[in-house]
Design a protein around this motif. Sequence first.
Motif, PDB file in Angstrom:
ATOM      1  N   UNK A   1      15.745  16.126   1.155  1.00 13.41           N
ATOM      2  CA  UNK A   1      14.437  15.659   0.684  1.00 13.41           C
ATOM      3  C   UNK A   1      13.539  16.885   0.491  1.00 13.41           C
TER       4      UNK A   1
ATOM      5  N   UNK B   1       8.567  14.777  -0.740  1.00 14.95           N
ATOM      6  CA  UNK B   1       8.029  14.193   0.491  1.00 14.95           C
ATOM      7  C   UNK B   1       6.498  14.150   0.450  1.00 14.95           C
TER       8      UNK B   1
ATOM      9  N   UNK C   1       5.165  11.585  -1.996  1.00 12.41           N
ATOM     10  CA  UNK C   1       5.346  10.228  -1.469  1.00 12.41           C
ATOM     11  C   UNK C   1       4.305   9.929  -0.396  1.00 12.41           C
ATOM     12  N   UNK C   2       4.096  10.904   0.487  1.00 12.32           N
ATOM     13  CA  UNK C   2       3.119  10.707   1.558  1.00 12.32           C
ATOM     14  C   UNK C   2       1.708  10.604   0.966  1.00 12.32           C
TER      15      UNK C   2
ATOM     16  N   UNK D   1       1.279   7.283  -0.436  1.00 11.44           N
ATOM     17  CA  UNK D   1       1.229   6.268   0.621  1.00 11.44           C
ATOM     18  C   UNK D   1      -0.179   6.191   1.212  1.00 11.44           C
ATOM     19  N   UNK D   2      -0.816   7.339   1.352  1.00 12.23           N
ATOM     20  CA  UNK D   2      -2.136   7.378   1.977  1.00 12.23           C
ATOM     21  C   UNK D   2      -3.256   7.085   0.964  1.00 12.23           C
TER      22      UNK D   2
ATOM     23  N   UNK E   1      -3.437  15.243   3.074  1.00 10.27           N
ATOM     24  CA  UNK E   1      -3.623  13.841   3.448  1.00 10.27           C
ATOM     25  C   UNK E   1      -5.051  13.547   3.913  1.00 10.27           C
TER      26      UNK E   1
END
Lengths: 253, 433
Positions: free
Chosen positions: A97, A102, A105-106, A109-110, A165
């Motif tokens: 990955x 990664x 994607x994170x 997601x957030x 993030x």
Amino acid sequence: MSRPTLEIRDLRVSIEGKEIIKGLSLTIRGGEVHAIMGPNGSGKSTLAYTLMGHPRYVVEDGEVLLDGDDVLEMEPDERARRGIFLAFQYPVEIPGVTVANFLRTAYNAIHGGDGKEISVMEFHKKLREEMAALQIDEEFAGRYLNEGFSGGEKKRHEILQMALLRPRIAIMDETDSGLDIDALKIVAEGVNRLRSDELGVLVITHYQRILRYLQPDYVHIMMDGQIVRSGGRELAEELEEKGYDWLKSEIGA
Amino acid sequence: MTTQTKLDQGLIAALSDRAGEPAWLRERRLAAWQRFVELPLPAYERTRLKQSQFEDFAPAKGGTAVNSWSELPASLREQVGDPAGRALVVLANGTAVYRQLPEGFPAGVIVTDLATAVREHPELVEPRLLVRGGQGLDNKVAALSGALHTGGLFVYVPKGVKVPVPVEYIVWLDEPGVAVGDIALIVTEDRAEVTVLESAFSAPGVERSARFGLVDVFPGEDSRVVCGNVQAFGEGVQSLVVRRVLPGQRAHVDWVAAEFGGQLAVNEMDSRLDGRGSEVRALGVFFAGGQQHIDLELRMIHTGRETASDILVRGVVRDQGRAVYGPYTLIKHDAKDSTGFQRGNTLVLDPQARAYSIPQLHVQEDEVQGAGHAATIGKVDPEQLFYLQSRGLTLQQAKRLIVDGFFYPVTDHIPVQALKERVMAMVERKMAT
Ligand SMILES: Nc1ncnc2c1ncn2[C@@H]1O[C@H](COP(=O)(O)OP(=O)(O)O)[C@@H](O)[C@H]1O
Ligand SMILES: [Mg+2]
């Protein structure tokens, strides 16, 4: 965004039936930096993992509230989406990955709720900027998650994630350990840049070295699963000077 | 009139009559049936096959040949995608229904369905169909395919010609309760190059049907052949396919096996490395979920000198899925200076899923360049899941990312972009259900 408040009330946590956190209370607000110091095995990582929701840690008693909402009810991913972030002491390797995949994607997601996903181009621009600020080489984005990373690279990568993030409560578990002084400065600057009223920080550390750069508002000493003393920045200096044995005799442990 | 629900010799003879095939083929078809009857059930170690799984089927009615793409069934077209610029041979329920070649396809290269090839190019087909270098049919699946086939693929690439686009062989099923047989015959002359990609799938809801397939590949000297297959039948279909390759000297063959579908699927790949300096690499991907049982059997038999084989397989099992990874490498006496390697890893996602790994490596020759095998079966690391969840990924998203990463060492090596994308899309699809 509003100013966050994380309240930990009389928290008791056990692992495999053994009590590790033995009644701990602490409130962290946006704009504040709290430091927790304590000897190895005092339960610092246990506290960090518990706040993030690791399934191995069993909460026996107490409460954790984020802006009044019950954090302990939430799965780890929901906690993350609500703004809790943990910079791991030992980040996990995930072969195959890539860092870029990664992180995107994170990020989605957030931040990408309701189908508002960031475009690949736009994300890469953002990623490059944040990487440059942390003096991370561009090729890093194509490497596999934490695989073959040096200690310093792992820690910088944790802060890179934090920068992307934009959490509201960030817990940093010994992010300073294993870093040389240059890397430590870069990491500390990275965190300082993120400081605002919308971010509360909990720095877990063994040494007061990083605290020179992060300038915490509060210092708490943790021993055997409890906060045994709280104070200002000067407490860290005193502890460094006199050692944990001094503290133990002070509190009669 | 009662519907026949068991295969027998009369039915095989009737297939031959209907095909109006030449005497030599009728003879071989009936001989193949005879072999099928005589041969014992295949002894796959972890896949027990029953006689009923070979004969309790009705014959297929077969598909209807069409002249244009748009006349094909919608569900087939949807799964194949945009046909523009592609070389396609399409079988529906065992019979060839459609073929197209793109403009500028090299002259002299033959890409057609098997029955047409038997009629138009008997001099190329007869020496190779169902004879395989004189070895005959030593496998019950291959024998039944030989007896039952009603269609197939023929590819012939003349000396030195490189075929610029992949030849795609589409095997599609929409009849319930039937058995279909097909044969793909792929021949390259010296220094030729070709890629053949097979896609097998079925219309939604097809139950109790079976495909028996035989793929025979004859790469000429110094030729390069890529043979990939993506098996994506629905979970009511049984897929038993034998693939064999007999490379000439210094020929280089890449097998790519991707097994996703079927209720029961066995993909047996049998490489006979006889030509000096020949090389066969096998990449495998499998993913068994639901009640699926998937078995990937890979045999590398080295008889020639300086031959090289390599097996790299990754698979996932979930739900109550079962999967078997059975690589077998044999370096025979006198296959001097050869190499044979195997690596296989299976990831188990759920407690009720089962994975079996049965690697075998036998080296009879003392002077080999290298040989080795490594096989693991493991679970998803909960610390990996927690790390990803702590970054906002749901459990499902976290698993998906870990599975993608797990397959990466194989997918990254797939030598054809279109195939790589198809395999990755199938992994996505399996993870999304
Ligand atoms: N997985 C585990 N299983 C059992 N005991 C553990 C586990 N992890 C930590 N502990 C115990 O919990 C205590 C606190 O550990 P930890 O929270 O890692 O401390 P710190 O981070 O302050 O060094 C130690 O006594 C340690 O041995
Ligand atoms: Mg710790």
